[in-house]
Design an enzyme around this catalytic site. Structure first.
Site, PDB file in Angstrom:
ATOM      1  N   LEU A  22      21.725  12.312   1.223  1.00  0.00           N
ATOM      2  CA  LEU A  22      22.839  13.259   0.684  1.00  0.00           C
ATOM      3  C   LEU A  22      22.997  14.335   1.722  1.00  0.00           C
ATOM      4  O   LEU A  22      23.440  15.380   1.556  1.00  0.00           O
ATOM      5  CB  LEU A  22      22.530  14.123  -0.514  1.00  0.00           C
ATOM      6  CG  LEU A  22      22.381  13.206  -1.627  1.00  0.00           C
ATOM      7  CD1 LEU A  22      22.114  13.929  -2.920  1.00  0.00           C
ATOM      8  CD2 LEU A  22      23.558  12.273  -1.921  1.00  0.00           C
TER       9      LEU A  22
ATOM     10  N   ASP B 251      27.752  13.124   9.275  1.00  0.00           N
ATOM     11  CA  ASP B 251      27.211  14.085   8.233  1.00  0.00           C
ATOM     12  C   ASP B 251      27.276  15.628   8.629  1.00  0.00           C
ATOM     13  O   ASP B 251      27.494  16.391   7.775  1.00  0.00           O
ATOM     14  CB  ASP B 251      25.510  13.998   8.396  1.00  0.00           C
ATOM     15  CG  ASP B 251      25.167  12.590   7.557  1.00  0.00           C
ATOM     16  OD1 ASP B 251      25.934  11.882   7.438  1.00  0.00           O
ATOM     17  OD2 ASP B 251      23.916  12.431   7.362  1.00  0.00           O
TER      18      ASP B 251
END
Length: 317
Positions: free
Chosen positions: A112, A155
């Site tokens: 995540l 990311d």
């Protein structure tokens, strides 16, 4: 856990007092395009409403994140300490003269984007102290290099922007055309993994075999079809593309038994599609189940996994 509203603290760095500042970085999921983004193809990513909050104050180099069981110090050689040292120096700050308190809302090493969220949060908090906002992206890149070797940058871009965007190494982050918010379930495998190891393995396969390189190109076409589906609000097609993308990733040996159980459990509970998200080898699964989110979460719980639901809209330009 349900995530549908923005965090309570501002996204950018914020002075909190005479000697304290704060920042926030979004967690992320990759909707489509993980691994192929490394080869220059687009990836569709989403910055989650939850992520990592950071508070920075004058101190002696302590770095704490109680929810991650993290207690390190500048100079101790740990990855987190080295990453914060690198980003602080890019911002012109002395990391040994600062204390960092992290308040994560996402697990570490779960696919995540925890490292990017942390880097963005800390960089924003330090930048507002020293007046170096223009160097935040470079500082975050330095931190991500410590964690991942040669990161694609997706990311970090999602952690900074939030919402749904399309990323390429050439053009960076651009908000994606999204007809309606995407309602996702996120399932946590509980298996930590190292992104750099998975990226290196897929890269090696691609270099050794023209057939594998062709598979990577095919996966990129799935991502481009996903952009069309998002723009049209075609959730059914997007779910099918999730399934196809997961099949390709599984064929590249990025999946695990736990990830397969999460994917197939979600589909059995009514998801339109499900796939691993991120590098794989552990981490998380995303399921597109707008009418069956609770069913999916209950199925995962029965199978011994935890999960959350979220709703993500387009990124802010």
């Amino acid at each position: 856990m349900t995530t549908s509203s923005p965090p309570t603290e501002p996204f950018a760095g914020t002075p909190l007092g005479p000697d304290e500042s704060a920042g926030f970085g979004h967690g992320k999921v990759i909707l489509l395009g993980e691994h192929t983004v490394v080869f220059g193809h687009p990836a569709i990513a989403a910055g989650l409403p939850v992520g990592v909050h950071a508070r920075v104050r004058a101190g002696s180099g302590q770095i704490l994140a109680h929810d991650w069981g993290l207690a390190v110090r500048v100079g101790d050689g740990s990855d987190v300490a080295r990453a914060i040292e690198a980003l602080a120096r890019r911002l012109g700050a002395d990391p040994a003269a600062l204390d960092v308190q992290l308040s994560p809302e996402i697990p570490a090493r779960a696919g995540l984007g925890s490292s990017a969220a942390m880097a963005v949060a800390v960089a924003r908090a330090i930048a507002v102290r020293v007046g170096a906002q223009a160097a935040i992206a470079e500082a975050v890149g330095a931190a991500e290099t410590v964690f991942h070797g040669s990161p694609s940058g997706v990311d970090a871009a999602a952690a900074a922007a939030g919402g749904i965007g399309v990323f390429t190494k050439k053009d960076g982050w651009q908000p994606a055309a999204v007809r309606q918010p995407i309602k996702l379930c996120i399932g946590l495998s509980g298996e930590p993994r190292r992104t750099a190891d998975l990226v290196a393995a897929v890269g090696l396969l691609s270099r050794r075999s023209p057939a594998i390189a062709g598979v990577v190109d095919a996966a990129a076409e799935v991502t481009r079809a996903g952009l069309v589906a998002l723009a049209a609000g075609d959730i059914d097609s997007l779910g099918r593309l999730f399934d196809v993308a997961h099949g390709i990733l599984a064929g590249l040996r990025c999946s695990t038994l736990a990830l397969e159980r999460l994917v197939h459990g979600a589909r059995a509970a009514g998801a339109l599609g499900a796939k691993l998200t991120g590098a794989g080898g552990g981490g998380a699964v995303i399921a597109l189940a707008p009418s069956h989110r609770l069913d999916v979460l209950e199925r995962w719980k029965a199978d011994g996994f935890s999960g959350l639901q979220t709703s993500i809209a387009a990124a802010t330009p």
